[in-house]
Design an enzyme around this catalytic site. Structure first.
Site, PDB file in Angstrom:
ATOM      1  N   ASN A   8       0.873  -1.173   0.000  1.00  0.00           N
ATOM      2  CA  ASN A   8       0.000   0.000   0.000  1.00  0.00           C
ATOM      3  C   ASN A   8       0.909   1.222   0.000  1.00  0.00           C
ATOM      4  OD1 ASN A   8      -1.877   2.027   0.424  1.00  0.00           O
ATOM      5  ND2 ASN A   8      -2.888   1.019   2.143  1.00  0.00           N
ATOM      6  N   ARG A  91      -3.086  -2.167  -3.271  1.00  0.00           N
ATOM      7  CA  ARG A  91      -4.226  -1.267  -3.187  1.00  0.00           C
ATOM      8  C   ARG A  91      -4.137  -0.267  -4.331  1.00  0.00           C
ATOM      9  NH1 ARG A  91      -4.873   3.970   0.618  1.00  0.00           N
ATOM     10  NH2 ARG A  91      -7.061   4.433   0.218  1.00  0.00           N
ATOM     11  N   HIS A 179     -12.632   4.164  -0.291  1.00  0.00           N
ATOM     12  CA  HIS A 179     -12.478   3.417   0.968  1.00  0.00           C
ATOM     13  C   HIS A 179     -13.236   2.091   0.931  1.00  0.00           C
ATOM     14  CE1 HIS A 179     -11.658   7.557   2.947  1.00  0.00           C
ATOM     15  NE2 HIS A 179     -10.505   6.921   2.788  1.00  0.00           N
ATOM     16  N   HIS A 206     -15.628   5.837   8.103  1.00  0.00           N
ATOM     17  CA  HIS A 206     -14.185   5.645   7.973  1.00  0.00           C
ATOM     18  C   HIS A 206     -13.560   7.027   8.142  1.00  0.00           C
ATOM     19  CE1 HIS A 206     -10.482   3.806   6.128  1.00  0.00           C
ATOM     20  NE2 HIS A 206     -10.231   5.095   5.958  1.00  0.00           N
ATOM     21  N   LEU A 207     -13.081   7.297   9.353  1.00  0.00           N
ATOM     22  CA  LEU A 207     -12.594   8.637   9.679  1.00  0.00           C
ATOM     23  C   LEU A 207     -11.098   8.598   9.942  1.00  0.00           C
ATOM     24  CD1 LEU A 207     -15.440   9.724  12.143  1.00  0.00           C
ATOM     25  CD2 LEU A 207     -15.360   9.930   9.641  1.00  0.00           C
ATOM     26  N   GLY A 208     -10.339   9.175   9.027  1.00  0.00           N
ATOM     27  CA  GLY A 208      -8.899   9.273   9.171  1.00  0.00           C
ATOM     28  C   GLY A 208      -8.440  10.533   8.476  1.00  0.00           C
ATOM     29  N   ARG A 239      -8.140  17.867   2.524  1.00  0.00           N
ATOM     30  CA  ARG A 239      -9.128  17.984   1.449  1.00  0.00           C
ATOM     31  C   ARG A 239     -10.419  18.578   2.013  1.00  0.00           C
ATOM     32  NH1 ARG A 239      -8.797  11.881  -0.328  1.00  0.00           N
ATOM     33  NH2 ARG A 239      -7.390  11.719   1.468  1.00  0.00           N
ATOM     34  N   ARG A 283      -5.254  14.956  16.098  1.00  0.00           N
ATOM     35  CA  ARG A 283      -4.644  14.915  17.426  1.00  0.00           C
ATOM     36  C   ARG A 283      -4.052  16.270  17.802  1.00  0.00           C
ATOM     37  NH1 ARG A 283      -1.130   9.692  15.982  1.00  0.00           N
ATOM     38  NH2 ARG A 283      -0.943  11.023  14.126  1.00  0.00           N
ATOM     39  N   GLY A 326      -8.377   5.642  11.622  1.00  0.00           N
ATOM     40  CA  GLY A 326      -7.546   6.269  12.646  1.00  0.00           C
ATOM     41  C   GLY A 326      -8.285   7.109  13.659  1.00  0.00           C
ATOM     42  N   GLY A 328     -11.667   7.434  13.895  1.00  0.00           N
ATOM     43  CA  GLY A 328     -12.821   6.684  14.367  1.00  0.00           C
ATOM     44  C   GLY A 328     -12.483   5.646  15.415  1.00  0.00           C
ATOM     45  N   GLU A 329     -11.307   5.039  15.297  1.00  0.00           N
ATOM     46  CA  GLU A 329     -10.905   3.992  16.239  1.00  0.00           C
ATOM     47  C   GLU A 329     -10.262   4.551  17.506  1.00  0.00           C
ATOM     48  OE1 GLU A 329      -8.444   1.089  14.255  1.00  0.00           O
ATOM     49  OE2 GLU A 329      -9.730   1.134  12.472  1.00  0.00           O
ATOM     50  N   GLU A 377      -7.650  -3.084   5.885  1.00  0.00           N
ATOM     51  CA  GLU A 377      -7.641  -3.082   4.419  1.00  0.00           C
ATOM     52  C   GLU A 377      -6.627  -4.066   3.865  1.00  0.00           C
ATOM     53  OE1 GLU A 377      -8.570   1.527   3.352  1.00  0.00           O
ATOM     54  OE2 GLU A 377      -6.994   1.154   4.822  1.00  0.00           O
TER      55      GLU A 377
END
Length: 393
Positions: A8, A91, A179, A206-208, A239, A283, A326, A328-329, A377
């Protein structure tokens, strides 16, 4: 042991994992990455138990680009004894209108995929570069392309079309969604761990650094927030997400910006980075006292709630909500902010479970189950690669 290598590649990093073929299944053997390519390169590899096999920094000149990083990976693989490379899975972000499933790669396929480089400039060129190198380095190993767009390709035409003359749709200007490998993995994970939820109406967030949402019905994609490119939908690290196309016209006509300048703005200088003026990393924003960071966070949570409402409408209701990737977790605060905007759907978060990162973070009284499920993934790519190269598709 036969292994499948998963690659990837990004703009400044090369992530990889190897999976051993054990008793007809896939067993993760190692995972690693070369990051800081061209700046502060670092090779780090750990085994399946998390033990560090190698952690080595390099001079920038030693790994100045992606081909050099792939060469480092190749050299390391040569040191692994008793390993036979069965296949390599890659990927590939954009499959365009032609590819609705994983495919074995040849030169013709590679040339066709090159057409979509302008539609995913942060990803597609870097996805295709290691394929060409791997074809030269390991010509006997089958190469498999696994697409982020494939999971959404069965959408109805009225879902995927834009309100433009039909000729544009026929040329491939339509909504694709991305995604997909992540959403496909979550759909399979739900079917194994919570089949009663998997068969229902589920939104997966899917939040990263890249962010999107997908509406699932019975484990199949019904609608998603991204469209023709990976710019649409939710605000992301760099973005903007959903944007009035008139803004782009204004930038061209009134600001005199060139296509290259607009591309850089929309892909690299917008999103959380542009809005906050501080960082693209959630973060950093969460620990910053700057009011611009607070604005960016609130905008992100608001837009997530807004798009969740749209997806719930597409599903005709909602039976569960899943956080992954990332942010989301790993971010209880962002999960709580978004869940608060789902209260009208019956969501009620359990603060203790949320802080602990439990799988289920909703209260027993919540009408809407809220789950946190780590995505994988790379394992999804390995599954597709194994199926395609073993004749089990």
């Amino acid at each position: 042991m036969d292994v499948i290598l998963v690659v990837n590649a990004g703009s400044s990093s090369l992530k990889f994992q190897s999976f051993g073929l054990v008793d007809g299944g896939l067993q993760r053997r190692v995972r690693g990455q070369v990051d800081g390519i061209g700046v502060r390169p670092r090779l780090r590899i750990v085994d399946s138990a998390g033990a560090v096999l190698i952690d080595r920094s390099h001079e920038a000149a030693e790994i100045p680009d992606l081909p050099a990083a792939i060469g480092v990976l190749r050299d390391w693989l040569k040191t692994r004894k008793g390993i036979t490379l069965r296949a390599i899975g890659h990927r590939v972000v954009h499959g365009g209108p032609d590819f609705d499933r994983a495919v074995l790669i040849d030169e013709d396929i590679l040339n066709r995929l090159s057409r979509y480089q302008t539609l995913a400039p942060l990803h597609q060129p870097n996805n295709l570069a290691p394929i060409r190198l791997a074809m030269a380095i390991a010509p006997d190993a089958p190469q498999v392309a696994c697409f982020d767009t494939a999971f959404h390709r069965h959408h109805a035409e009225h879902v995927n079309c834009y309100a433009l003359p039909r000729a544009f749709y026929d040329e491939g200007i339509r909504r694709y969604g991305f995604h997909g490998l992540s959403y496909e993995y979550i759909a399979q994970a739900l079917s194994e761990t919570a089949p009663e939820i998997a068969e229902g109406r589920v939104i997966v967030a899917h939040l990263g650094s890249g962010a999107s949402m997908c509406a699932l019905q019975g484990g199949r994609s019904v609608e998603t927030t991204m469209g023709f490119t990976a710019l649409d939908g939710l605000p992301m690290g760099t973005r903007p997400g959903q944007l009035d196309p008139g803004v782009v016209l204004h930038l061209i006509e009134e600001k005199g910006m060139t296509p290259a300048e607009i591309t850089r703005l929309l892909y690299r200088e917008a999103g959380l980075k542009g809005l906050s003026g501080i960082s693209s990393d959630m973060r950093d924003l969460l620990t910053s006292p700057d009011p611009r960071a607070a604005l960016a966070i609130e905008h992100f949570a608001y837009r997530c709630g807004l798009h969740a409402g749209q997806l719930a409408a597409a599903l005709g209701g909602l039976d569960a909500f899943v956080f992954t990737a990332g942010i989301g977790e790993h971010s209880p605060e962002i999960r709580a902010r978004i869940a608060a905007r789902l209260a009208w759907l019956g969501a009620e978060i359990d603060p203790a479970a949320n802080a602990a990162g439990a799988t289920c973070i909703s209260t027993p009284a919540s009408r809407l189950p809220i789950l946190v499920i780590p995505t994988d993934e790379e394992r999804m790519i390995a599954r597709h690669t194994f199926a395609l190269t073993s004749g089990t598709t």
